[in-house]
Design an enzyme around this catalytic site. Structure first.
Site: not given
Length: 740
Positions: A32-33, A223-224, A254, A607
């Site tokens: 996504k980044t 973002d997020e 998330q 993770r």
């Protein structure tokens, strides 16, 4: 546009999105980044003025990294972007436009400690009970109100909020909120929440200012997005109302920050506010193995409130997820540390390849102790190391001073905690007399009637009697009974219990965890001496600060799962996966709460890149009692096809052979294991080892050397153990014993 060659079809579709609102659902590890970064770079490459692009993140680090990446693609133009955290961008706007609502450009920004100090002062001025109106609780209450855009007047007129405050015996919170806001304004100061609250107020009351920024920002990117609260979303929605070019990236699976005010409905119901919305799903995971990805999918699928997607990967199948059961949390720490040591040696990994994740900070204690024992360097994130936490140090100071009344540092720490009216001036006077007369602080207290004024003497008398009673009690009782007695009768436990904020509950749990460790010390048959001074002696080596270089990044990462969001590690341990701990017993009263806990578990799983361990204990000390524990429902929700449920080959008698390291100057891995008298040991000389020999390892048991290399720099052997199979061991550390 070579940068587009790095993208998969859906990533490219998101980057090339032309106009209108766009929601990018980015599964864990889906890049996504990169998409957000390339999207902004592509806009600038296409002729969009960087001054007209607003990009909002949740951390300064993320903003800085993205801006640097964009600059590598488009050059210096990237420096003109409006990119930063919500708080930093809105502060920038308020510096320019705040005069409209009465603030000068140089207004002060209070940090959390400043804000809590102000609350504390107001409580004192109103003559309210400081134990009831603790600054943490009151400040969090005010903060939550601001994030929901509730003004002081609206707070006092809201019957639900008033009923809640009355029920908690804190009916004056509304008054404190009002005074707090007035004092901030009078000081020309804003706290962190005000940066959001006042930006919304500015845009609501001054349409001309809102129009100015609506025209300026032709593209709004977030973002997020799943972590936005009501206030953040309302502001950004207003800013994008004219251009309609709002591009948000997030993952509903998330969303784990409801306790901070994050609203999952912002992402679930985004289409309700933008009916022309384009939805693009990034479902290819580049981070993890197939087994980890599929296991995570099988868990999150149990949630009802979600956006449908199927995360997948082209990566290798990888190892099954290992489920490790232990008898206690103390043994759980030993299992984790031994597995890390084994993984390092077998796969040539470094400390930085490992992370240990837990639901609550208090769980780090047993992990820290076990890692210390075998000399593995670690770093605790999201807070200080367990034994360095204030509340833990406070109780330890009471324990130490009860044993040794000459301990000046402990005296300074506890003399006025909990508060007993002995201020710093009085403490300084006691220290001055101690130095002048050449006597201990305690001797000054014993002679307080002649050396100090009557007022100070009267304040000190109850404290003196308290310490004498603690000293006498500890002489006649074991460490746990003494520590429990001191924690209760000092007022420390009550002081922590009265603070029912999230931070206050965490502090109370940390003190309980310290008491649990003392109970384990007393229950351990190997510890012949059970008195308090012996426990304090034992942990003194553990709490001594490591003098090694601070700059090294070669450490095992210990952190809560909340802290781990956005990070990745080759090998991950998630510990304490038990009912009432994970999911937390405080988070299973509603389906919404349970689903947030399940999303947190999903974050923990994802993770891991290569290997994932989930550990749970059949017993755990809680509030000084050994409680039976049950494997978490979340483990049961993982499809069995992705699990390896073989338990770690250990038992009480074997694990009890692991000794606490007593001497600071010994090599970290020296003298960690006891000799076992059940085996005749003829030699521990590495050079006498040969293929075919039967040997014994204190963790893995009895085995036969299959292959040995004594000529390389790292002497090692492959040993086939009866119970755990083949292991590759470094002989300088393994301490193998030959069995004749």
């Amino acid at each position: 546009m070579k940068y587009l060659d790095d993208l998969n079809p859906n990533q490219k579709k998101a980057v090339l999105h032309e106009k209108g609102p766009c929601l990018v659902i980015a599964g864990a590890g889906s890049g996504k980044t990169r998409v957000l970064t390339y999207r902004i770079a592509h806009l600038i490459k296409g002729g969009t003025d960087p001054f007209s692009i607003l990009a909002l993140t949740f951390t300064n680090k993320a903003a800085k990294e993205m801006k640097n990446r964009i600059e590598k693609i488009v050059g210096p133009d990237a420096r003109s972007l409006w990119m930063g955290t919500f708080h930093s961008i809105f502060a920038r706007i308020l510096r320019s436009e705040g005069y409209k609502i009465g603030y000068p450009p140089n207004f002060v920004i209070y940090d959390t400690q400043d804000s809590k100090s102000l609350v504390k002062s107001i409580v004192k001025e109103l003559n309210l009970d400081p134990k009831l109106y603790k600054e943490n609780f009151v400040f969090n209450r005010i903060s939550n109100a601001k994030n929901r855009l509730i003004s002081p007047i609206e707070y006092k007129n809201n019957p639900i909020l008033q009923e809640e405050d009355i029920a908690s015996l804190r009916p004056m919170i509304g008054n404190i909120y009002k005074i707090y806001s007035e004092r901030c304004f009078k000081s020309q100061a804003m706290d962190f929440d005000d940066l959001l609250y006042n930006t919304n107020f500015l845009f609501s009351e001054h349409i001309d200012i809102l129009n100015k920024y609506q025209q300026l920002f032709q593209h709004v990117l977030i973002d997020e997005f799943q972590d936005t609260n009501y206030c953040q979303y309302l502001i950004t929605k207003r800013l994008a109302a004219v251009s309609r070019n709002i591009f948000v990236v997030g993952d509903d699976a998330q969303s784990i920050y409801a306790f901070r005010g994050a609203e999952i409905r912002n992402i679930l119901k985004f289409e309700d506010d933008f009916d022309e919305l384009s939805i693009i799903k990034l479902e290819q995971n580049y981070r993890s193995t197939k087994n980890i990805v599929n296991a995570a999918n099988s868990v999150i699928d149990k949630n009802k409130s979600k956006i449908s997607k199927e995360v997948w990967t082209d990566n290798e199948d990888g190892e099954l997820i290992s489920i490790k059961k232990s008898f206690s949390d103390n043994e759980e720490g030993k299992i984790v540390s031994n597995l890390i040591f084994e993984e390092k040696n077998r796969n040539q990994l470094t400390n930085s390849n490992f992370a240990v994740l837990y639901r609550t900070n208090s769980q780090s204690r047993s992990i820290e102790e076990s890692l210390r024992r075998i000399g593995l360097k670690y770093k605790v994130f999201g807070g200080v190391s367990f034994y360095q936490r204030k509340e833990v140090k406070d109780l330890l100071a009471y324990l130490r001073f009860s044993i040794n009344q000459n301990d000046e540092q402990s005296f300074r720490r506890i003399i006025n905690y909990p508060r007993r009216g002995i201020g710093q001036t009085s403490v300084n006077k006691i220290v001055t007399i101690s130095n002048k007369e050449g006597i201990s602080l305690w001797e000054v207290l014993e002679r307080s009637s002649e050396l100090l004024g009557s007022r100070i003497n009267n304040l000190l008398l109850p404290f003196k009697d308290l310490i004498i009673s603690f000293s006498n009690f500890s002489k006649n009782n074991d460490a746990y009974s003494s520590a429990s007695h001191i924690a209760s009768n000092s007022g420390l436990l009550k002081d922590l219990w009265d603070d029912r904020s999230i931070e206050g509950i965490s502090r109370f749990e940390n003190v309980q965890e310290l008491l649990n460790s003392i109970k384990e010390f007393v229950d351990n048959d190997e510890n012949k001496e059970k008195k308090l001074e012996y426990f304090l002696q034992e942990i003194s080596l553990m709490t001594d600060q490591d003098k090694e270089e601070e700059e090294s990044d070669e450490f095992i990462s210990l952190m809560t799962i909340h802290m781990a969001k956005g990070l990745e590690f080759p090998v991950v341990f998630v510990v304490g996966v038990e009912e009432d701990l994970f999911p937390s017993q405080m988070m299973i009263s509603s389906r919404e709460d349970l689903e947030e806990e399940r999303r947190l578990f999903y974050v923990a799983i994802t993770r891991a890149m290569k290997k994932l361990y989930l550990t749970y204990s059949s017993t755990r000390y809680r509030y000084g009692m050994l409680k039976d524990c049950e494997k978490s429902r979340f483990i049961k929700e993982i499809s069995p096809a992705y699990l390896d449920t073989e338990t770690f080959n250990t038992n009480r008698s074997l694990v009890s052979n692991v000794l606490k390291e007593k001497k600071r100057n010994l090599s970290p891995l020296k003298n960690v294991f006891k000799k076992n008298s059940n085996h005749k040991i003829s030699s521990n000389d590495i050079n006498e080892l040969n293929e075919g020999m039967n040997v014994r390892h204190q963790i893995f048991g009895v085995g036969t050397i299959k292959k040995i290399d004594l000529h390389s720099n790292q002497k090692k052997a492959i040993v086939n153990f009866k119970n755990v199979g083949e292991k590759t061991l470094l002989l300088n550390f393994a301490k193998l014993k030959v069995i004749k």
